[in-house]
Design an enzyme around this catalytic site. Structure first.
Site, PDB file in Angstrom:
ATOM      1  N   LEU A   1      86.858  91.910  37.711  1.00 40.44           N
ATOM      2  CA  LEU A   1      87.684  93.043  38.101  1.00 40.44           C
ATOM      3  C   LEU A   1      87.179  93.698  39.379  1.00 40.44           C
ATOM      4  O   LEU A   1      87.938  94.318  40.120  1.00 40.44           O
ATOM      5  CB  LEU A   1      87.711  94.083  36.977  1.00 40.44           C
TER       6      LEU A   1
ATOM      7  N   GLY B   1      80.066  95.580  42.509  1.00 41.76           N
ATOM      8  CA  GLY B   1      79.401  96.764  43.008  1.00 41.76           C
ATOM      9  C   GLY B   1      77.943  96.487  43.288  1.00 41.76           C
ATOM     10  O   GLY B   1      77.446  95.381  43.051  1.00 41.76           O
ATOM     11  N   SER B   2      77.254  97.512  43.806  1.00 44.45           N
ATOM     12  CA  SER B   2      75.851  97.328  44.159  1.00 44.45           C
ATOM     13  C   SER B   2      74.973  97.141  42.926  1.00 44.45           C
ATOM     14  O   SER B   2      73.881  96.590  43.014  1.00 44.45           O
ATOM     15  CB  SER B   2      75.358  98.533  44.961  1.00 44.45           C
ATOM     16  N   ALA B   3      75.443  97.591  41.750  1.00 47.37           N
ATOM     17  CA  ALA B   3      74.657  97.431  40.526  1.00 47.37           C
ATOM     18  C   ALA B   3      75.011  96.152  39.783  1.00 47.37           C
ATOM     19  O   ALA B   3      74.235  95.691  38.953  1.00 47.37           O
ATOM     20  CB  ALA B   3      74.859  98.624  39.605  1.00 47.37           C
TER      21      ALA B   3
ATOM     22  N   THR C   1      78.551  93.340  38.512  1.00 50.43           N
ATOM     23  CA  THR C   1      79.933  92.886  38.526  1.00 50.43           C
ATOM     24  C   THR C   1      80.634  93.342  37.254  1.00 50.43           C
ATOM     25  O   THR C   1      80.067  93.279  36.164  1.00 50.43           O
ATOM     26  CB  THR C   1      80.000  91.347  38.602  1.00 50.43           C
ATOM     27  N   VAL C   2      81.873  93.814  37.400  1.00 54.02           N
ATOM     28  CA  VAL C   2      82.667  94.233  36.262  1.00 54.02           C
ATOM     29  C   VAL C   2      83.674  93.132  35.935  1.00 54.02           C
ATOM     30  O   VAL C   2      84.419  92.668  36.810  1.00 54.02           O
ATOM     31  CB  VAL C   2      83.401  95.556  36.531  1.00 54.02           C
TER      32      VAL C   2
ATOM     33  N   LYS D   1      80.262  95.250  32.213  1.00 53.49           N
ATOM     34  CA  LYS D   1      79.517  95.464  33.456  1.00 53.49           C
ATOM     35  C   LYS D   1      78.256  94.613  33.378  1.00 53.49           C
ATOM     36  O   LYS D   1      77.318  94.927  32.644  1.00 53.49           O
ATOM     37  CB  LYS D   1      79.160  96.931  33.678  1.00 53.49           C
TER      38      LYS D   1
ATOM     39  N   ASP E   1      75.528 110.645  38.394  1.00 56.13           N
ATOM     40  CA  ASP E   1      76.287 110.053  39.498  1.00 56.13           C
ATOM     41  C   ASP E   1      77.781 110.316  39.325  1.00 56.13           C
ATOM     42  O   ASP E   1      78.600 109.403  39.368  1.00 56.13           O
ATOM     43  CB  ASP E   1      76.014 108.557  39.584  1.00 56.13           C
TER      44      ASP E   1
END
Length: 408
Positions: A15, A18-20, A22-23, A36, A130
């Protein structure tokens, strides 16, 4: 390509990245889920894996209508994943980019939902750390609320805390997104519940204005403004709502409202905001500041505008799922000393340099040189006057200590 996540889940489709991590759109025993999958380098960090397991109970216990529920935490080989409820909708950043700014009624209704979520989390001893539009999901299948808003759900609880290990951060790093960081985090203090209130108030300001109160330019300048500058007023909103914003953006954490108080106060405002159109607010022109802070400005004739969170890497494209947790150096006291301490930027004439800027410092140096030259001239004039006074005005008599060159 589908892949197994632990023994119970299958990740079918990406989907976003991101930096953390993959979703994925995934499938579990009870139906569709969002997975995630954290980065492999995070999964190989044994310290982080330990923290991940320690946080399991707290994260799984967060259940609230306005929180995206974490169903499971998976640690399997190189896989480190959070399995969450799947929300059919979009994130708040996407809506904000599409509409630029929201009508006050819709903005307040969305933020009130998020405040409810934070109240539940804080009561359970969990700080989000955050809060930003990227982490607020809008459930398009939910009932329509005030101002045509859809139910808002807060996601990514615990991710910042999981990544923020002592080995990574020590005393010189902070986790978060610059535009939404509370002053106490910038100054290196531990994050408490009040940091979420500050970030949420920043989100509300952004929904109303179309830009964040302290964003724009170099990340270091953004962090400095959080500590040294007061929020610029927004014309056109009720005074009570503005005072609520100011209180939640206070530099002192103790001055801010608690999440439950904020949610209640926001909902009290809704009747007075019904039918009010989006604010007509001019975005700040940061062309001068961008040049002063060594940030590439827009093409000639086009002003530099504040638009959401700033990129930490020049030229970097935003993550498709906008998961922008970042690690940044805490600026030193000398860097934080710039700007007007605790006040809004002082008004100045058009074209005049901003106090503390490079242009301002250059102007000060020029004035000092001019004054220095003037001082030399004045000193010379005084010396000449003293010479005439000592000679008594008689051109035929040499001054004491001198030799006459006139003819006898």
């Amino acid at each position: 390509m589908a892949r197994k996540i632990g023994s119970r889940y299958t990740a079918n489709q990406i989907l976003g990245r991101g930096s953390a991590g993959t979703v994925w759109l995934g499938e579990g025993p009870d139906g569709p889920v969002a997975i995630k999958l954290l980065r492999e380098d995070l999964a190989s960090d044994q310290e982080l894996v330990g923290r991940f397991v320690q946080e399991r109970t707290a994260l799984l216990g967060l259940e609230h209508p306005h929180i995206v529920t974490v169903r499971d935490l998976v640690v399997d080989g190189n896989d480190l994943a959070l399995v969450m409820d799947l929300v059919r909708g979009t994130d708040l950043r996407t809506r904000l980019e599409r509409e630029r700014r929201l009508a006050p009624e819709a903005a307040v209704a969305i933020v009130a939902d998020v405040a409810d979520a934070l109240a539940a989390a804080h009561a359970a001893g969990v700080v989000h750390r955050d809060v930003k539009p990227e982490n607020v999901l809008l459930d398009m299948r939910g009932p329509i609320g005030p101002g045509g808003s859809h139910p808002a759900l807060l996601t990514d609880f615990g991710v910042a805390k999981l990544i923020d290990s002592p080995r990574r951060t020590r005393a010189t790093k902070i986790i978060g997104t610059p535009d939404y960081l509370a002053p106490e985090i910038v100054e290196g203090l531990p994050p408490r519940a009040a940091v979420d209130i500050y970030a949420l108030a920043t989100v509300l300001y952004e929904l109303l204005a179309g830009f964040t109160p302290f964003g724009g330019g170099h990340p270091g300048a953004v962090l400095r403004r959080h500590v040294t500058e007061a929020v610029v007023p927004l014309p056109g909103i009720p005074e009570e709502l503005w005072q609520l914003l100011v209180q939640c953006l206070a530099k002192a954490p103790a001055s801010r409202l608690r999440a439950s108080e904020l949610a209640a106060r926001l909902r009290e405002q809704l009747p007075t905001l019904a039918g009010m159109p989006p604010l007509d607010v001019d975005e700040p022109d940061l062309s001068e500041e961008a040049a002063e802070e060594s940030v590439p400005s827009a093409p000639q004739g086009e002003p530099v505008r504040r638009r959401g969170a700033v990129s930490l890497v020049p030229g970097a494209k935003p993550d498709s799922n906008r998961d922008t947790h970042t690690s940044m150096r805490v600026p030193g006291p000398d860097e934080l000393a710039g700007g007007a301490h605790g006040t809004a930027r002082a008004p100045r004439a058009t074209g005049a340099p901003r106090p503390g800027s490079a242009r301002h410092k250059a102007a000060v140096r020029r004035r000092r040189v001019t004054l220095g030259v003037a001082g030399v001239v004045v000193a010379a004039a005084v010396a000449v006057g003293a010479w005439f006074a000592s000679s008594g005005g008689d051109d035929d008599q040499p001054a004491p200590g001198t030799h006459s060159t006139s003819a006898p």
